[in-house]
Enzyme design. Sequence first.
Site, PDB file in Angstrom:
ATOM      1  N   HIS A  21      28.213  20.711 -27.514  1.00 27.46           N
ATOM      2  CA  HIS A  21      27.864  20.526 -28.922  1.00 27.46           C
ATOM      3  C   HIS A  21      28.843  21.279 -29.818  1.00 27.46           C
ATOM      4  O   HIS A  21      29.607  22.152 -29.373  1.00 27.46           O
ATOM      5  CB  HIS A  21      26.432  20.966 -29.203  1.00 27.46           C
ATOM      6  CG  HIS A  21      26.158  22.428 -29.024  1.00 27.46           C
ATOM      7  ND1 HIS A  21      26.603  23.398 -29.903  1.00 27.46           N
ATOM      8  CD2 HIS A  21      25.460  23.091 -28.065  1.00 27.46           C
ATOM      9  CE1 HIS A  21      26.193  24.583 -29.504  1.00 27.46           C
ATOM     10  NE2 HIS A  21      25.505  24.430 -28.382  1.00 27.46           N
ATOM     11  N   ASP A  72       0.866  -1.182   0.000  1.00 27.15           N
ATOM     12  CA  ASP A  72       0.000   0.000   0.000  1.00 27.15           C
ATOM     13  C   ASP A  72       0.901   1.231   0.000  1.00 27.15           C
ATOM     14  O   ASP A  72       1.579   1.520   0.971  1.00 27.15           O
ATOM     15  CB  ASP A  72      -0.893  -0.017   1.235  1.00 27.15           C
ATOM     16  CG  ASP A  72      -1.919   1.114   1.233  1.00 27.15           C
ATOM     17  OD1 ASP A  72      -1.771   2.069   0.435  1.00 27.15           O
ATOM     18  OD2 ASP A  72      -2.861   1.055   2.054  1.00 27.15           O
ATOM     19  N   SER A 129      17.201  21.657 -18.604  1.00 32.99           N
ATOM     20  CA  SER A 129      16.959  23.037 -19.008  1.00 32.99           C
ATOM     21  C   SER A 129      17.638  23.401 -20.321  1.00 32.99           C
ATOM     22  O   SER A 129      17.503  24.535 -20.788  1.00 32.99           O
ATOM     23  CB  SER A 129      17.415  23.993 -17.897  1.00 32.99           C
ATOM     24  OG  SER A 129      18.795  23.842 -17.627  1.00 32.99           O
ATOM     25  N   CYS A 183      25.174  26.673 -23.248  1.00 29.99           N
ATOM     26  CA  CYS A 183      25.790  25.400 -23.606  1.00 29.99           C
ATOM     27  C   CYS A 183      27.313  25.508 -23.563  1.00 29.99           C
ATOM     28  O   CYS A 183      27.877  26.604 -23.511  1.00 29.99           O
ATOM     29  CB  CYS A 183      25.351  24.972 -25.009  1.00 29.99           C
ATOM     30  SG  CYS A 183      23.615  24.483 -25.108  1.00 29.99           S
TER      31      CYS A 183
END
Length: 368
Positions: free
Chosen positions: A304, A188, A299, A322
């Site tokens: 990259h 439960d 976020s 970034c």
Amino acid sequence: MWAKPSAKPIVLTVSPNANANNVSPSQQVVVNAEGGTLKSVSVTSGGKALDGAMDADGKTWRSSGALGYAATYTVTASLTDSLGAPVEKTSTFTTMKPTKTLSVNFQANALTSMKTGGTYGVGQIIAIRFSKEVTDKAAAEKAVVIQTSPSVEGKFFWLDKQTLHWRPEKYWAKGTKVNVAVNAVGVDFGGGVFGTSNISTHFSIGRSLIAKADNNAHYTKVYVDGALVRNMACSMGKGGYTTGSDGKQIHFWTQNGVHVVLNRAMNVEMDSASYGVTDKSNPNYYDENVTLCTRISYSGEFLHAAPWNMADHGKRNSSHGCINLSTADAQWVYDTFIEGDVVEVSNSPKPIPVWDGLGDWNASWDTY
């Protein structure tokens, strides 16, 4: 006249009791015989048999499989009495039928499911997602069984009412084997909400890869098993704020603290409108297809390729948050990093919140 010997009385004890109703599926079936020898036990429902085994003394049988909900089980015990004559005894019981249920699954992170048998980095968190809110957190934690080799202590952390995390105090040791089970059936989880099924997974920790991105130095150093293997010039978040179309304040720092690799994508459409900058006349507006993207926060922080600002790499911060890299370095990161690898950002004034990606490592051990 010689009297024929009589067999000793057989006392057979079955748990759950005969004709019991509303039995929790988490209850173990135990059959014990005194005064006779227990040869075999079967516990069946709907033509399916429950797994189980006999104790070494041959007197007690215990189930090892999970019972189902709203099912009637027949327990059949085959014995021989003290004179060797066969005896068979049966009993039945019925399990409970919950009105509310929830399911459970394992996540590598909120974007990706955990791959059973997969290999992850030393920053990977055990993440368990419940399909409904859990109000009895103690019951949920008790249902979770975590085994690691080598053994390591850890703590639970509730990210929200449906997401339970677990991590060790420090990053995992490379090569650690991790087994996780959630024995949810019959539990439960609060308010009469019961788990639908038991689930389990296992994964391994690979080599230790930790990247250290310095906001002041404008370089990202990558260490594998403690050895420096690559030093990459980068450009990180330029800092400062703007106001989005919804009136909320938006920042442009690469957040300080421990990030964990969430996933990778060859191409990502990066659009400032995704976080509220929709006015094309705003100097912070952009809409670009970006390549070789390794994501480290929910976020929108990535490592990259950013060939458009190579002049800034290693010299100044000019990104929207970034970690911008050369195409060659971004390709190497894309090919080398795996989910759970660590990216530590230092010397940035904006700390990463614990909820942004697998930010658990940024909570102190005392408060975790």
